[in-house]
Design a protein around this motif. Structure first.
Motif, mmCIF file in Angstrom:
data_model
loop_
_atom_site.group_PDB
_atom_site.id
_atom_site.type_symbol
_atom_site.label_atom_id
_atom_site.label_comp_id
_atom_site.label_asym_id
_atom_site.label_seq_id
_atom_site.Cartn_x
_atom_site.Cartn_y
_atom_site.Cartn_z
ATOM 1 N N ASN A 1 0.837 -1.194 0.000
ATOM 2 C CA ASN A 1 0.000 0.000 0.000
ATOM 3 C C ASN A 1 0.874 1.247 0.000
ATOM 4 N N LEU B 1 -3.492 4.133 -0.191
ATOM 5 C CA LEU B 1 -3.909 3.644 -1.506
ATOM 6 C C LEU B 1 -3.443 2.211 -1.696
ATOM 7 N N GLN B 2 -4.349 1.374 -2.159
ATOM 8 C CA GLN B 2 -3.984 0.007 -2.506
ATOM 9 C C GLN B 2 -3.162 0.022 -3.788
ATOM 10 N N GLY C 1 -4.715 1.481 -6.771
ATOM 11 C CA GLY C 1 -5.089 2.893 -6.739
ATOM 12 C C GLY C 1 -6.338 3.207 -5.942
ATOM 13 N N ASN C 2 -7.063 2.191 -5.492
ATOM 14 C CA ASN C 2 -8.257 2.436 -4.681
ATOM 15 C C ASN C 2 -7.868 2.915 -3.289
ATOM 16 N N VAL C 3 -8.664 3.838 -2.749
ATOM 17 C CA VAL C 3 -8.422 4.349 -1.402
ATOM 18 C C VAL C 3 -8.892 3.310 -0.393
#
Length: 82
Positions: free
Chosen positions: A16, A35-36, A39-41
């Motif tokens: 992350n 952020l993973q 790109g996801n929060v």
């Protein structure tokens, strides 16, 4: 005048990415977004602007802060999942 969106990045052992959102001088708090790899929060963390995030992992962060007497403290915070 253009200002940066982020002013610090930490890549955690779990892949992350922790990014510190830029805050204007005089702000009391600073926000970190997690952020993973895709790109996801994943999460957000708000700290006093005087604190420093030294490292981050899947289940913890290491935060440094200065006391009023000038002494530096380093704290390991365990992170819980909701």
């Amino acid at each position: 005048t253009q200002l940066p969106t982020f002013d610090a990045i930490i890549v955690a052992d779990d892949g992350n990415v922790w990014v510190r959102q830029f805050s204007l001088p005089g702000s009391a708090e600073v926000r970190w977004a997690v952020l993973q790899p895709d790109g996801n929060v994943l999460a957000q963390l708000t700290l006093p602007v005087s604190d420093r995030l030294y490292s981050a992992g899947d289940d913890h962060v290491v935060v440094g802060s200065s006391r009023e007497d000038g002494a530096e403290t380093v704290t390991l915070w365990r992170l819980g999942r909701r």
